[in-house]
Design an enzyme around this catalytic site. Structure first.
Site, PDB file in Angstrom:
ATOM      1  N   TYR A 296      18.822  38.849  47.370  1.00 28.18           N
ATOM      2  CA  TYR A 296      18.606  37.403  47.233  1.00 28.18           C
ATOM      3  C   TYR A 296      18.248  36.814  48.596  1.00 28.18           C
ATOM      4  O   TYR A 296      18.982  36.970  49.559  1.00 28.18           O
ATOM      5  CB  TYR A 296      19.889  36.771  46.692  1.00 28.18           C
ATOM      6  CG  TYR A 296      19.781  35.339  46.189  1.00 28.18           C
ATOM      7  CD1 TYR A 296      18.693  34.525  46.452  1.00 28.18           C
ATOM      8  CD2 TYR A 296      20.813  34.796  45.417  1.00 28.18           C
ATOM      9  CE1 TYR A 296      18.623  33.229  45.971  1.00 28.18           C
ATOM     10  CE2 TYR A 296      20.756  33.490  44.937  1.00 28.18           C
ATOM     11  CZ  TYR A 296      19.661  32.707  45.224  1.00 28.18           C
ATOM     12  OH  TYR A 296      19.598  31.419  44.751  1.00 28.18           O
ATOM     13  N   CYS A 297      17.088  36.149  48.682  1.00 31.85           N
ATOM     14  CA  CYS A 297      16.654  35.441  49.895  1.00 31.85           C
ATOM     15  C   CYS A 297      16.585  36.404  51.082  1.00 31.85           C
ATOM     16  O   CYS A 297      15.893  37.408  51.020  1.00 31.85           O
ATOM     17  CB  CYS A 297      17.583  34.262  50.166  1.00 31.85           C
ATOM     18  SG  CYS A 297      16.996  33.113  51.439  1.00 31.85           S
TER      19      CYS A 297
END
Length: 603
Positions: free
Chosen positions: A335-336
């Protein structure tokens, strides 16, 4: 959030607008307002005294500053023709507004009427406030048009200057000041000034902790009513804890799922509550789910670099899960920034001939090509990096409150000034909102690592150049990654813009499924099927760029999570009974403690 009163009584409206002559205040009124002022003075004195005890002689606040603009052109002005045209348009708009005011006609530009800061009826019903809001919008529009017409700026400089202009104009909004906000004036009359005392109490508490509050922090307990999906910590290192969640189905997919959350936030954005928890949903879908919980940086992590987060973090966790369950490979999610690191880990494994350890890679709003990084790129200038150096001078970690302030600045209107009005001026109680609790639960970052990340990726964009970055001494090349990938982007994402996330698909050599989700960086990811919100777009045809993808895309209402599960099952459909090592603590790695573990609570 608490909405407060949007309707103003006639007498209050006249008072706020300064309509009729006011009667002389009674002795009781004078005593009351003197008492209010005295309470405010006492609160300020107590705050200063407490600050003196904590840090005698040191009242300096960290200077977050505005993004450095770099070398500007020698004549940063529009052409004479543009300047005259803009000034004429502004003058005409001002005359129209003044004419409406004199005639007592209801006015309103489209921009002013759609601005949520002025959605209370008082802004339109009281002529003087109607003019204030419209004049403000006109001046803001003129300011931004002036920035857009300046000649000789590079695209990056124009973006930085525009951001600075928006930051300043947002701060100067009449909604942010008591005497120019009709709702605040009315609240003062209604509460006889008590709202200002409550607001001052809120403000002093925020100053003391060095962070703007968005929600009631005592309303949530990590591991109680948030981050509560049952599981155990089954592995721990100086940089992360590994959580294994309890299965809820009789059989599970043989290939487990290992999730890497961003280390600039707490992992439980994916496990806020039972209704919107991606973790719980994945467990209920028959997946053996593992989650990495990163440690908030302290003095022991001063020398940690990307090598540690990739090799001794992500890849170490992959090997632990493989060994625990006796499987050849694992599914992964990044994530990210953890997705950025995951791409490095996959390239590292490919370079070492160990790509088979990862069966699939899912990227939530992750960037690898930072040529169009979005608004965060504004903070990757030499001037901003020098500011980070100054803040972290003599320290091993970057205080997480700096990153929180940075992200708040990107949406200052919603995440700063909205709460200044609600909490400080209106004196409203804080709402109970788990997402806002998570947003304020900051983590510290290793200063050395953060500096390198911002320099090598955001500023210099080295990750997409083969061999320009080495992980643990191994030069990496993203084009060597053949692992099947699922790439998700948010249509309205301002942290990792969809156009930037799309670029990831062009640097991978394996099969890629790209989906564009409705909403932004958080809601575009955390969108459970039961909510029935938003939509997503898919396009199985070859697309040269994001515009071509969207032009031929199929829109599907609701969550993209089921699409992802279908894709994941297709990669490795085999199932096994949910027993033995599939139960946390029953395999060769015994339970250390209950989920969510200690690391998520460290500051």
């Amino acid at each position: 959030m608490a909405k407060g009163d949007d309707e103003m009584g006639d007498s209050g409206a006249r008072g706020a607008a300064g309509g009729s002559a006011a009667a002389m205040p009674s002795l009781g009124e004078l005593q009351h307002w003197t008492g209010v002022l005295g309470q405010a003075q006492q609160m300020l004195m107590e705050h200063v005294a407490a600050a003196m005890e904590k840090a005698p002689g040191d009242f300096t606040m960290p200077d977050l500053g505005l993004p450095g603009l770099g070398a500007m052109p020698t004549t940063p002005f529009p052409s004479p023709e543009q300047f005259v045209e803009q000034q004429s348009a502004l003058f005409k708009s001002g005359l129209d507004l003044f004419s409406q005011f004199i005639a007592g006609m209801p006015g309103g530009t489209k921009a002013a009427d759609s601005d949520r800061r002025f959605n209370a009826a008082e802004w339109r019903e009281t002529p003087v406030f109607d003019v204030i809001r419209q004049a403000y919008i006109l001046l803001c529009d003129a300011c931004l048009k002036g920035v857009d017409s300046i000649e000789g700026l590079t695209p990056r400089q124009r973006e930085q200057l525009r951001f600075a202009a928006v930051t300043v104009t947002d701060a100067l909004s009449p909604a942010n000041f008591p005497l120019t906000n009709p709702r605040v004036l009315q609240r003062i009359f209604e509460t006889r000034g008590e709202n200002l005392l409550r607001g001052l109490e809120h403000m002093l508490a925020d100053i003391a902790k060095g962070q703007l509050s968005h929600t009631r922090s005592d309303a949530f307990q990590v591991g109680g009513n948030i981050a509560a999906t049952p599981g155990k910590v089954i592995h721990e290192t100086p940089i992360y804890q590994l959580i294994q969640y309890m299965p809820t189905t009789e059989t599970v997919l043989k290939t487990p799922l290992l999730i890497f959350p961003p280390w600039i936030n707490r992992f439980y954005i994916l496990d806020l509550n039972a209704r919107n928890s991606f973790v719980k949903w994945a467990v209920d879908q028959g997946l053996t789910v593992f989650m990495v919980s990163w440690k908030s940086a302290d003095d022991t992590m001063a020398e940690m670099t990307m090598d540690d987060y990739v090799v001794r973090g992500q890849i170490d966790a992959v090997d632990v899960v493989r060994d625990l369950l006796g499987v050849e490979s694992v599914h992964t999610i990044g994530y990210c920034v953890a997705g950025t690191a995951l791409s490095m880990g996959l390239a590292y494994l490919a370079a070492k001939g160990e790509a088979g350890k990862v069966a699939s890679a899912t990227f939530f709003t992750a960037q690898v090509d930072f040529s169009e990084p979005g608004e965060l790129g504004i903070f990757a200038t030499d001037e901003q990096l020098a500011l980070v150096d100054a803040i972290t001078a003599g320290k091993s970690a970057l205080d997480g409150r700096y990153m929180a302030a940075t992200f708040n600045m990107l949406r200052g209107r919603d995440l700063i000034w909205n709460y200044v009005v609600q909490n400080y001026l209106l004196g409203e109680d804080y709402p109970e909102f788990d997402l806002l609790f998570w947003n304020g639960d900051t983590t510290n970052l290793p200063a050395k690592w953060h500096r390198a990340y911002m320099t090598q990726l955001y500023r210099d964009n080295l990750l997409v150049t083969p061999g320009a970055i080495a992980i643990d001494g191994v030069p990496i090349d993203l084009s060597r990654i053949e692992t099947p990938a699922y790439v998700q982007a948010g249509r309205d994402d301002h942290i990792a813009p969809a156009r930037s996330v799309w670029k990831l698909t062009k640097h991978l050599s394996g099969p890629v499924r790209f989906i564009l989700a409705g909403s932004g960086h958080i809601a575009g990811v955390v969108n459970p099927p039961a909510a029935g919100k938003y939509q997503y777009w898919t396009n199985d045809a070859e697309a040269a760029d994001l515009d071509a993808f969207t032009a031929g895309a199929l829109e599907t209402p609701g969550s993209w999570w089921p699409d992802w599960r279908e894709w994941l099952v297709a990669q490795a459909p085999a199932e096994v009974p949910a027993k033995g090592a599939r139960i946390p603590g029953r395999g060769k790695r015994k339970a250390i403690e209950d989920a969510p573990g200690r690391y998520v609570t460290l500051r």
